[in-house]
Design a protein around this motif. Structure first.
Motif, PDB file in Angstrom:
ATOM      1  N   THR A   1     133.482  -4.800 -60.768  1.00 58.90           N
ATOM      2  CA  THR A   1     134.793  -5.069 -61.370  1.00 58.90           C
ATOM      3  C   THR A   1     135.908  -5.240 -60.348  1.00 58.90           C
ATOM      4  O   THR A   1     136.982  -5.755 -60.690  1.00 58.90           O
ATOM      5  N   GLY A   2     135.688  -4.784 -59.111  1.00 61.41           N
ATOM      6  CA  GLY A   2     136.747  -4.827 -58.117  1.00 61.41           C
ATOM      7  C   GLY A   2     137.781  -3.741 -58.292  1.00 61.41           C
ATOM      8  O   GLY A   2     138.791  -3.731 -57.583  1.00 61.41           O
ATOM      9  N   HIS A   3     137.548  -2.812 -59.221  1.00 63.25           N
ATOM     10  CA  HIS A   3     138.525  -1.771 -59.527  1.00 63.25           C
ATOM     11  C   HIS A   3     137.860  -0.394 -59.569  1.00 63.25           C
ATOM     12  O   HIS A   3     136.670  -0.280 -59.844  1.00 63.25           O
ATOM     13  N   ALA A   4     138.671   0.616 -59.331  1.00 61.45           N
ATOM     14  CA  ALA A   4     138.233   2.008 -59.432  1.00 61.45           C
ATOM     15  C   ALA A   4     139.455   2.898 -59.206  1.00 61.45           C
ATOM     16  O   ALA A   4     140.405   2.486 -58.536  1.00 61.45           O
TER      17      ALA A   4
ATOM     18  N   MET B   1     138.062  -3.609 -66.598  1.00 62.23           N
ATOM     19  CA  MET B   1     136.849  -3.047 -66.001  1.00 62.23           C
ATOM     20  C   MET B   1     135.611  -3.298 -66.866  1.00 62.23           C
ATOM     21  O   MET B   1     134.632  -2.562 -66.814  1.00 62.23           O
ATOM     22  N   LEU B   2     135.679  -4.366 -67.646  1.00 57.72           N
ATOM     23  CA  LEU B   2     134.521  -4.876 -68.385  1.00 57.72           C
ATOM     24  C   LEU B   2     134.126  -6.254 -67.858  1.00 57.72           C
ATOM     25  O   LEU B   2     133.249  -6.908 -68.418  1.00 57.72           O
ATOM     26  N   TYR B   3     134.750  -6.665 -66.776  1.00 63.68           N
ATOM     27  CA  TYR B   3     134.688  -8.046 -66.292  1.00 63.68           C
ATOM     28  C   TYR B   3     134.085  -8.080 -64.901  1.00 63.68           C
ATOM     29  O   TYR B   3     134.414  -7.251 -64.040  1.00 63.68           O
ATOM     30  N   ASP B   4     133.189  -9.041 -64.678  1.00 59.43           N
ATOM     31  CA  ASP B   4     132.596  -9.253 -63.363  1.00 59.43           C
ATOM     32  C   ASP B   4     133.543 -10.146 -62.563  1.00 59.43           C
ATOM     33  O   ASP B   4     133.654 -11.341 -62.830  1.00 59.43           O
ATOM     34  N   VAL B   5     134.233  -9.550 -61.581  1.00 60.09           N
ATOM     35  CA  VAL B   5     135.308 -10.267 -60.903  1.00 60.09           C
ATOM     36  C   VAL B   5     134.776 -11.412 -60.035  1.00 60.09           C
ATOM     37  O   VAL B   5     135.471 -12.422 -59.845  1.00 60.09           O
TER      38      VAL B   5
ATOM     39  N   ASN C   1     138.439   1.309 -52.114  1.00 62.04           N
ATOM     40  CA  ASN C   1     139.812   1.734 -52.393  1.00 62.04           C
ATOM     41  C   ASN C   1     140.644   0.596 -52.976  1.00 62.04           C
ATOM     42  O   ASN C   1     141.151   0.696 -54.093  1.00 62.04           O
ATOM     43  N   LEU C   2     140.799  -0.500 -52.234  1.00 61.98           N
ATOM     44  CA  LEU C   2     141.644  -1.595 -52.694  1.00 61.98           C
ATOM     45  C   LEU C   2     141.010  -2.303 -53.888  1.00 61.98           C
ATOM     46  O   LEU C   2     139.788  -2.314 -54.050  1.00 61.98           O
ATOM     47  N   TRP C   3     141.852  -2.912 -54.702  1.00 61.27           N
ATOM     48  CA  TRP C   3     141.381  -3.629 -55.881  1.00 61.27           C
ATOM     49  C   TRP C   3     141.228  -5.124 -55.591  1.00 61.27           C
ATOM     50  O   TRP C   3     142.014  -5.710 -54.826  1.00 61.27           O
ATOM     51  N   THR C   4     140.250  -5.736 -56.219  1.00 66.78           N
ATOM     52  CA  THR C   4     140.063  -7.179 -56.179  1.00 66.78           C
ATOM     53  C   THR C   4     140.196  -7.713 -57.595  1.00 66.78           C
ATOM     54  O   THR C   4     139.552  -7.205 -58.517  1.00 66.78           O
ATOM     55  N   SER C   5     141.045  -8.720 -57.770  1.00 70.50           N
ATOM     56  CA  SER C   5     141.292  -9.290 -59.091  1.00 70.50           C
ATOM     57  C   SER C   5     141.276 -10.807 -59.002  1.00 70.50           C
ATOM     58  O   SER C   5     141.370 -11.387 -57.911  1.00 70.50           O
ATOM     59  N   CYS C   6     141.186 -11.448 -60.138  1.00 70.02           N
ATOM     60  CA  CYS C   6     141.309 -12.900 -60.210  1.00 70.02           C
ATOM     61  C   CYS C   6     142.787 -13.287 -60.243  1.00 70.02           C
ATOM     62  O   CYS C   6     143.588 -12.644 -60.929  1.00 70.02           O
ATOM     63  N   HIS C   7     143.138 -14.309 -59.503  1.00 68.42           N
ATOM     64  CA  HIS C   7     144.483 -14.862 -59.578  1.00 68.42           C
ATOM     65  C   HIS C   7     144.588 -15.686 -60.878  1.00 68.42           C
ATOM     66  O   HIS C   7     143.587 -15.957 -61.538  1.00 68.42           O
ATOM     67  N   VAL C   8     145.805 -16.066 -61.246  1.00 69.84           N
ATOM     68  CA  VAL C   8     145.962 -16.973 -62.387  1.00 69.84           C
ATOM     69  C   VAL C   8     145.642 -18.405 -61.985  1.00 69.84           C
ATOM     70  O   VAL C   8     145.622 -19.301 -62.839  1.00 69.84           O
ATOM     71  N   VAL C   9     145.379 -18.620 -60.718  1.00 67.91           N
ATOM     72  CA  VAL C   9     145.033 -19.938 -60.183  1.00 67.91           C
ATOM     73  C   VAL C   9     143.514 -20.028 -60.064  1.00 67.91           C
ATOM     74  O   VAL C   9     142.871 -19.084 -59.583  1.00 67.91           O
TER      75      VAL C   9
END
Length: 502
Positions: A129-132, A183-187, A282-290
């Motif tokens: 998820t890239g999150h925790a 956190m249900l999403y495969d980033v 530690n750091l989060w990884t997310s999808c951009h809106v782009v």
């Protein structure tokens, strides 16, 4: 005059801002949100927050009617789009009645988050998820709801911006930037995680189809038109999470560009062209809106809210005139090196070592306090130094993972409008800033997406160039070395306070 309507459900308030094709705000309206707050007696430091869905939607609808009534004659609405706070979500039943609604602040599912970590593993959760950790995320709230209520009744799970899109159009969709905050999403794959859904026995059917931000999904329904005043049939575009939307609104979308959104909290994100996962978890990884862009995030935490609290303590209020008075107090303070250090509010992002009992406060040379008492301007300036130091610490965390420095930091949000804070940030970072000139950059970022979708601009690059503007702020010559010393002193005390408990 062509224009687009944006609805923005932030943490503290909802707003509607209408932009023209050049990115100029034509009209706006804003109302505060109010939450019911409660405490778990078993875990006293955990706070729960309930969102009243009728009041929430009602506030946004009133903002839309007010803003549209203020539009100049001849304005042509070419589309509407929504952004919202991250992590906030809504559960609906088959009749579209709200079963649960909570903002990003809601930590009631802390215990369920710990259970999820044990079942899947903290490291694996972060890899997917890239999150925790999962304590405030919808994955834990769904587990909480299923434990204490009839989980079979949940027919849909929406992030807040997607629920607004649903209220406007009747079409159930999600988009990558805020789907990643569930956190249900495969980033990496940019799809709902079959692994997490199967492990936690969550039915995939409750999750909407994922569409790219900026996609047109339909038109405003007759019911939504009656509530909001937005004409029926107006194209509805898929929006995005507020932080990533704010990055786009301030022109941060190419790989390597970095932005900080200085609002209630202050996330710092750098744009990457692949889903880089922090090996330390530690750091989060997310999808951009782009499309085909991700962001790596560190977060300075509670900044704008802490500053508002400090102003209320000092001046009894925190309205617009108070911010101006505070700015004057800082500008007129004694220019001699300050002996005040502030240690409350902003943090260097590390949720895994979060200490809810960590002490905080202001530090003075106490034996000399009776002859050298700091005035308001010096105390306020120390708080802004605290913000700047925390932003630098978070930028350093990002640079350590990406392996590249941050040559320019783009800043946006309400606190970025402070000349004192902007100057401090540039000096502490030893790097120039680019300050977004429009305060509501999350709304503007969504307006850029809608403008491209409506054909007002040929592509994203053209839209950003036409609609987003920034002004430069350089470090103060001769002060960078002094602030280097103060930063390292601040970091030394910060580290000691992290290990203490009250």
């Amino acid at each position: 005059m062509d224009c687009v309507v944006t609805l923005d459900a932030g943490t503290g308030s909802g707003r509607c801002v209408v932009f023209d094709a050049a990115g100029g705000p034509l009209a706006s309206a804003q109302e505060p949100f109010h939450y019911r707050r409660f405490t778990n007696p078993d875990v006293p430091f955990v706070r729960g927050f309930d969102l009243d869905p009728r009041a929430f939607w009602g506030a946004l609808a009133r903002c839309a009617r007010t803003a549209l009534a203020a539009l100049p004659p001849g304005a042509r609405i070419r589309g509407v789009i929504a952004t919202s706070q991250r992590e906030g979500c809504v559960f609906l039943d088959a009749a579209d009645e709200v079963l649960y609604a909570g903002p990003n602040l809601d930590a009631r599912a802390f215990a369920e988050g710990m259970e999820i970590e044990q079942r899947i593993g903290a490291e694996r959760l972060h890899q997917v998820t890239g999150h925790a950790p999962p304590y405030i995320f919808p994955v834990a709230r769904y587990a909480w709801y299923r434990k204490y209520h009839d989980g079979a009744r949940v027919s849909r799970l929406f992030m807040l911006n997607d629920w607004i899109t649903y209220r406007l159009s009747g079409v159930a969709v999600a988009e990558p930037s805020n789907a990643g905050e569930s956190m249900l999403y495969d980033v990496a794959r940019r799809e709902w995680s079959a692994e997490i859904l199967e492990t936690l026995d969550i039915p995939p059917g409750i999750l909407p189809e994922v569409r790219p931000a900026g996609t047109c999904v339909g038109g405003v329904t007759a019911g939504a038109a009656a509530e909001t005043g937005i004409p029926a049939g107006t194209p509805v575009f898929v929006g995005g999470a507020d932080t990533e939307s704010a990055l786009l609104g301030s022109g941060v979308y190419e790989p390597g560009a970095t932005g900080a959104v200085l609002g209630t909290t202050s996330p710092v994100q750098t744009v990457i062209d692949h889903p880089l996962i922090d090996p330390r978890g530690n750091l989060w990884t997310s999808c951009h809106v782009v499309p085909d862009r991700w962001v790596l995030e560190s977060n300075a935490g509670d900044t704008g809210d802490s500053y508002r609290w400090l102003l209320e303590l000092m001046y009894g209020t925190a309205d617009a005139s108070t911010y101006a008075v505070a700015e004057d107090a800082m500008r007129n303070r004694d220019s001699a090196p300050s002996q005040v250090y502030c240690h409350f509010g902003p943090v260097i992002f590390n949720l895994r070592e979060l200490n809810p009992l960590k002490p905080a406060g202001m530090l003075f040379r106490f034996p000399l306090l009776h002859v050298d008492r700091p005035l308001r301007g010096e105390v306020l300036h120390a708080f802004f130094e605290n913000v700047a130091f925390a932003i630098r610490g978070n930028c350093e965390q990002i640079a350590a993972v990406t392996g590249r420095p941050i040559p320019v930091l783009t800043v946006s949000g309400g606190m970025a409008q402070s000349p004192t804070l902007a100057r401090l940030l540039a000096t502490v970072l030893r790097a120039p800033l680019a300050v977004a000139t429009v305060v509501e950059t999350a709304s503007l970022g969504c307006a850029i997406l809608a403008a491209v979708g409506a054909g007002l601009h040929a592509g994203l690059g053209d839209a950003v160039a036409a609609m987003s503007r920034r002004r430069p702020v350089d470090p103060v010559a001769g002060e960078t070395s002094e602030y280097d010393d103060r930063y390292h002193r601040w970091r030394e005390v910060y580290g000691k306070l992290t290990a203490w408990m009250l």
